[in-house]
Design an enzyme around this catalytic site. Structure first.
Site, PDB file in Angstrom:
ATOM      1  N   CYS A 213      15.844  15.857  26.766  1.00 23.44           N
ATOM      2  CA  CYS A 213      17.044  15.949  25.936  1.00 23.44           C
ATOM      3  C   CYS A 213      18.224  16.448  26.755  1.00 23.44           C
ATOM      4  O   CYS A 213      18.619  17.619  26.674  1.00 23.44           O
ATOM      5  CB  CYS A 213      16.826  16.829  24.717  1.00 23.44           C
ATOM      6  N   CYS A 391      20.438  10.643  21.521  1.00 22.41           N
ATOM      7  CA  CYS A 391      20.727  12.066  21.709  1.00 22.41           C
ATOM      8  C   CYS A 391      21.794  12.475  20.695  1.00 22.41           C
ATOM      9  O   CYS A 391      22.974  12.174  20.884  1.00 22.41           O
ATOM     10  CB  CYS A 391      21.221  12.321  23.133  1.00 22.41           C
TER      11      CYS A 391
END
Length: 462
Positions: A213, A391
């Site tokens: 991430c 994301c």
């Protein structure tokens, strides 16, 4: 203009409701079929068998997002009794929630569930660590002394957090004013440091390594800025984002929007700066200039959020499954291992050239399911993973920029709106819908990403 915005918002809301309804009906079907097997769960979910040698048609290494999702899919494909998942952890965490935990918007307890509750019912849970993989002999060895052979192996071991690569860590977390959203042990320390902030530097780091991430290191910066504004402390704070990268974000469309936010909120971004040491007793962080090796700068901090260096699982080293950097060496289109045709990979442990996120795992799971089906039938894999990842860039306690893109760094957006703009709806998706999709969709092997919905939402034009 306002009417058009309302219309678009209404359309997006409608699409989200449609997705949720479709998922709920799938969940209901699976729950119905699982009821008969549920009572057998305790019998199958044991770690200590009488025999030290076992064989399964499919062995899954890792009980994270990818491992549980593929275990559920393989159970439907070959039968629960022919599938084993090797995972030592008693708790399973929805890690994307930790960004919000570190900012006080969610609790750690809300992010976790017992591993037994997410393990596909009826499969064998080998509650141990993987010690060695021998792909030449189709065998895995566990820390508890088991020798497990397989017909097909799925490697879903995630990655390693390497705090020890920063001098002064992990022992620095014993001091106040320092936290990290990347570990269940340190995420609440981030929230404590944010609450206790008085005045001075609030520093957020991004390491010189692959990370899971990639947006998370800056999400907590935006949330901290919002919290300080809300509590009247922002005027006494100097917020600094030191990243090892040469860019703020890897996809230009979203990076441009983020730079606007950085400038409007008076956030200080320094590129190519890598955290090499933390002196927690002095509240000092040392960064190296990657463009001028050896040149360092010492920052005093009142709050420090550390994103640790990350690396591949140690067990891959010397297994002949890894590439030169140590990651699982798979075909980027099919997720099949480049050397061993009965070995497959998913998620953070692979060398797939895309961001390591739960959204990527979801998209990969659908492709990998198809690949394994073809390989089992002695056919050639025919479905390709396009590198899709997502994301949700949390920019405040009520807004998100939903970045979605492919292998080439090109936007691959699900909704018929400009997702580079801050959105309240996308925040609710991140905070409320995505956890539901994770627990009841991805982990049940029912959610393979938004690909099928994308064409519908764009009227077949994507």
């Amino acid at each position: 203009m306002q009417t058009q915005d309302h219309r678009q918002t209404g359309q997006v809301n409608s699409h989200i409701r449609t997705m949720a309804a479709a998922l709920s009906s799938q969940v209901a079907l699976v729950r119905k079929s699982n009821r008969l097997l549920y009572s057998l769960r305790s019998h199958f979910h044991t770690s200590n068998g009488l025999s030290s040698k076992e064989h399964y048609k499919v062995v899954v290494l890792g009980g994270g997002a990818g491992g549980i999702a593929m275990g559920a899919r393989m159970k439907r494909k070959v039968g629960a009794e022919h599938v084993a998942i090797v995972e030592p952890s008693e708790m399973h965490y929805y890690q994307p929630m930790w960004t919000l935990v570190g900012a006080g918007a969610k609790t750690v307890s809300a992010s976790g569930r017992p591993t037994a509750s997410v393990m596909p019912s009826g499969v064998k849970w080998v509650k141990s660590r993987v010690m060695k993989i021998d792909p030449k002999n189709n065998t895995v060895f566990t820390e508890s002394g088991k020798e497990i052979s397989y017909d097909y192996l799925i490697v879903a071991l995630g990655l390693r957090l390497q705090y020890e690569k920063v001098k002064g860590l992990p022992e620095g977390f014993e001091h106040p004013k320092i936290g990290s959203n990347y570990s269940v042990k340190t995420v609440e320390k981030t929230w404590k440091a944010l609450q206790d902030f008085k005045e001075g530097n609030a520093i957020f780091s991004y390491p010189n390594s692959p990370v899971k991430c990639g947006g998370a290191p800056q999400k907590i910066m935006y949330l901290s800025d919002s919290f300080m504004r809300k509590t009247g402390k922002r005027s006494k704070a100097n917020i600094i984002y030191n990243t090892s990268l040469p860019v703020l974000f890897g996809v230009k469309k979203y990076a441009d929007s983020l730079w606007e936010i950085v400038k409007s909120r008076d956030l200080n971004v320094n590129l190519r700066q890598n955290l090499i040491e933390v002196r927690a007793d002095k509240q000092e962080a040392v960064f190296e200039n990657l463009d001028k090796p050896g040149e360092t700068k010492v920052y005093e901090y009142e709050m420090l959020h550390v994103t640790p260096p990350m690396g591949p699982p140690a067990v891959l080293k010397g297994s002949s499954l890894e590439d030169q950097a140590g990651w699982l060496d798979v075909n980027k289109d099919t997720l099949q291992h480049k050397k061993y045709t009965n070995v497959f990979g998913i998620g953070d442990c692979t060398n797939l050239p895309t961001s390591k996120t739960a959204a990527a795992v979801a998209a990969q799971s659908g492709v990998l399911d198809r690949t394994i089906t073809k390989v089992m039938k002695k056919d050639k894999p025919d479905k390709k993973y396009d590198g899709y990842t997502s994301c949700p860039l949390v920019t405040s306690y009520k807004t998100v920029i939903l970045a979605e893109f492919d292998y080439d760094g090109q936007p691959l957006e699900t909704f018929p709106v400009d997702q580079s703009k801050e959105s309240r709806i996308m925040y609710h998706m991140k905070a409320d819908l995505m956890p539901h999709l994770y627990w009841h969709g991805l982990l049940k092997g029912l959610w393979g990403g938004p690909g099928p919905y994308r064409k519908i939402m764009h009227l077949g034009m994507k």
